[in-house]
Design a protein around this motif. Structure first.
Motif, PDB file in Angstrom:
ATOM      1  N   SER A  21       0.847  -1.193   0.000  1.00 41.75           N
ATOM      2  CA  SER A  21       0.000   0.000   0.000  1.00 41.75           C
ATOM      3  C   SER A  21       0.886   1.247   0.000  1.00 41.75           C
ATOM      4  O   SER A  21       1.972   1.259   0.592  1.00 41.75           O
ATOM      5  N   HIS A  22       0.390   2.292  -0.682  1.00 44.44           N
ATOM      6  CA  HIS A  22       1.167   3.523  -0.831  1.00 44.44           C
ATOM      7  C   HIS A  22       0.369   4.717  -0.309  1.00 44.44           C
ATOM      8  O   HIS A  22      -0.852   4.786  -0.484  1.00 44.44           O
ATOM      9  N   VAL A  23       1.062   5.650   0.312  1.00 44.12           N
ATOM     10  CA  VAL A  23       0.493   6.970   0.631  1.00 44.12           C
ATOM     11  C   VAL A  23       1.517   8.022   0.204  1.00 44.12           C
ATOM     12  O   VAL A  23       2.724   7.759   0.168  1.00 44.12           O
ATOM     13  N   CYS A  24       1.002   9.207  -0.111  1.00 45.25           N
ATOM     14  CA  CYS A  24       1.855  10.270  -0.627  1.00 45.25           C
ATOM     15  C   CYS A  24       1.491  11.580   0.058  1.00 45.25           C
ATOM     16  O   CYS A  24       0.301  11.891   0.221  1.00 45.25           O
ATOM     17  N   VAL A  25       2.494  12.337   0.456  1.00 47.29           N
ATOM     18  CA  VAL A  25       2.286  13.666   1.026  1.00 47.29           C
ATOM     19  C   VAL A  25       2.808  14.674   0.008  1.00 47.29           C
ATOM     20  O   VAL A  25       4.022  14.790  -0.200  1.00 47.29           O
ATOM     21  N   ASN A  26       1.887  15.388  -0.656  1.00 48.78           N
ATOM     22  CA  ASN A  26       2.283  16.298  -1.721  1.00 48.78           C
ATOM     23  C   ASN A  26       1.306  17.480  -1.799  1.00 48.78           C
ATOM     24  O   ASN A  26       0.116  17.296  -2.044  1.00 48.78           O
ATOM     25  N   PRO A  27       1.803  18.703  -1.580  1.00 50.88           N
ATOM     26  CA  PRO A  27       3.178  19.005  -1.173  1.00 50.88           C
ATOM     27  C   PRO A  27       3.310  18.936   0.343  1.00 50.88           C
ATOM     28  O   PRO A  27       2.325  19.086   1.072  1.00 50.88           O
ATOM     29  N   VAL A  28       4.521  18.748   0.805  1.00 50.42           N
ATOM     30  CA  VAL A  28       4.806  18.802   2.238  1.00 50.42           C
ATOM     31  C   VAL A  28       4.664  20.244   2.712  1.00 50.42           C
ATOM     32  O   VAL A  28       5.053  21.177   2.008  1.00 50.42           O
ATOM     33  N   THR A  29       4.066  20.431   3.892  1.00 53.41           N
ATOM     34  CA  THR A  29       3.937  21.770   4.485  1.00 53.41           C
ATOM     35  C   THR A  29       4.615  21.785   5.855  1.00 53.41           C
ATOM     36  O   THR A  29       4.986  20.744   6.391  1.00 53.41           O
ATOM     37  N   ARG A  30       4.723  22.979   6.402  1.00 50.68           N
ATOM     38  CA  ARG A  30       5.318  23.104   7.739  1.00 50.68           C
ATOM     39  C   ARG A  30       4.491  22.365   8.779  1.00 50.68           C
ATOM     40  O   ARG A  30       5.034  21.863   9.767  1.00 50.68           O
ATOM     41  N   GLU A  31       3.168  22.287   8.557  1.00 47.63           N
ATOM     42  CA  GLU A  31       2.291  21.610   9.504  1.00 47.63           C
ATOM     43  C   GLU A  31       2.512  20.099   9.523  1.00 47.63           C
ATOM     44  O   GLU A  31       2.031  19.414  10.427  1.00 47.63           O
ATOM     45  N   ASP A  32       3.212  19.566   8.515  1.00 43.95           N
ATOM     46  CA  ASP A  32       3.482  18.126   8.488  1.00 43.95           C
ATOM     47  C   ASP A  32       4.654  17.734   9.383  1.00 43.95           C
ATOM     48  O   ASP A  32       4.908  16.545   9.575  1.00 43.95           O
ATOM     49  N   ASN A  33       5.364  18.704   9.910  1.00 45.12           N
ATOM     50  CA  ASN A  33       6.503  18.379  10.770  1.00 45.12           C
ATOM     51  C   ASN A  33       6.032  17.632  12.012  1.00 45.12           C
ATOM     52  O   ASN A  33       5.126  18.067  12.722  1.00 45.12           O
ATOM     53  N   GLY A  34       6.666  16.486  12.288  1.00 45.50           N
ATOM     54  CA  GLY A  34       6.315  15.691  13.466  1.00 45.50           C
ATOM     55  C   GLY A  34       5.179  14.723  13.255  1.00 45.50           C
ATOM     56  O   GLY A  34       4.847  13.943  14.162  1.00 45.50           O
ATOM     57  N   VAL A  35       4.544  14.742  12.074  1.00 45.71           N
ATOM     58  CA  VAL A  35       3.431  13.836  11.800  1.00 45.71           C
ATOM     59  C   VAL A  35       3.939  12.391  11.750  1.00 45.71           C
ATOM     60  O   VAL A  35       4.987  12.105  11.165  1.00 45.71           O
ATOM     61  N   ILE A  36       3.188  11.489  12.356  1.00 55.22           N
ATOM     62  CA  ILE A  36       3.554  10.068  12.393  1.00 55.22           C
ATOM     63  C   ILE A  36       2.588   9.270  11.537  1.00 55.22           C
ATOM     64  O   ILE A  36       1.364   9.338  11.731  1.00 55.22           O
ATOM     65  N   PHE A  37       3.132   8.527  10.567  1.00 55.36           N
ATOM     66  CA  PHE A  37       2.346   7.610   9.750  1.00 55.36           C
ATOM     67  C   PHE A  37       2.579   6.190  10.249  1.00 55.36           C
ATOM     68  O   PHE A  37       3.728   5.774  10.442  1.00 55.36           O
TER      69      PHE A  37
END
Length: 251
Positions: free
Chosen positions: A81-97
């Motif tokens: 399975s695939h997930v994609c974060v596009n585009p990365v933002t400052r709010e994505d810092n520290g996010v856990i997948f």
């Protein structure tokens, strides 16, 4: 041939039943992970791929972002399975997948985004400040990793021992408060300098010009005075109403 196939099938069942054969999941990333982290910057793309290993049957996968399930399309669940974060933002810092088996939530693995970005201090400013008033200078210092901040006046490190200066920094906004502003002491060009381990030193300048204090119109007392005068006129008119009406009566 059939007898050999049955023996293999029975051995497979026995191995699974005894717990020797156990599935697990792994996450690969682009850009490549560094331990449990993926280091990136804003506006980039991060791709994550979760794969089931060591499983004799097709396993359905689940993704979670900070504990909330990610919606997956059909065909993006079984074994890989695939997930994609596009585009990365400052709010994505520290996010856990986290990726896990739907059939067994204990079989899981996680990865954390490490989004690095410099501070955006803002544009240079010019301020007019009245003498003997208080004012606050500020600059945006939100960044990762966090930055250290110093204040300068006319390119010299500001002497913060003076009781008229007070600084604060909550990691998002850095402020310099000036109380009882005086032209000969506080007029000049102030600068907020942020030192980042990834982008070096950035600076925002704030030019402070001290002007004469303006006499403010006492609006509150003036309104109160007008109201009193109007009430006095109304009451006087009422008290003299009978006399006024006599002027319109015929003899």
């Amino acid at each position: 041939m059939r007898h050999s196939f049955r023996i293999q099938f029975i051995l497979l069942v026995l191995v699974c039943a005894c717990g020797v054969y156990s599935a697990n999941v792994t996450i690969q990333s682009d850009p490549p992970r560094n331990g449990g982290f993926v280091q990136t910057t804003p506006e980039k793309t991060v791709s994550l791929t979760c794969t089931v290993d060591n499983s004799a049957v097709a396993e359905e996968l689940q993704w979670f972002r900070n504990g909330r399930e990610v919606s997956l399309k059909d065909g993006n669940r079984l074994n890989t399975s695939h997930v994609c974060v596009n585009p990365v933002t400052r709010e994505d810092n520290g996010v856990i997948f986290t990726c896990q088996l739907r059939s067994d939530a204990t079989v899981k693995t996680s990865i954390q985004l490490d989004v690095q970005y410099p501070p955006a201090l803002g544009d240079d400013e010019e301020m007019l400040v009245e003498e003997k008033s208080d004012t606050v200078l500020s600059c945006e210092v939100r960044a990762y990793p966090p930055v250290s901040v110093v204040w300068k006046k006319d390119d010299k490190l500001l002497d913060l021992s003076s009781s008229t200066y007070r600084t604060s920094n909550n990691g998002i906004t850095a402020t310099l408060s000036i109380s009882n502003v005086k032209r000969d002491v506080h007029q000049g060009v102030y600068s907020c300098e942020a030192n980042s381990t990834i982008s070096g030193v950035t600076k925002k300048s704030i030019s402070v010009t001290v002007v004469d204090r303006k006499m403010k119109f006492p609006l509150g007392p003036t309104i109160a005075g007008v109201v009193v005068v109007l009430l006095t006129i109304v009451l006087a008119t009422i008290s003299r109403w009978e006399r006024i009406m006599k002027c319109f009566k015929k003899d």
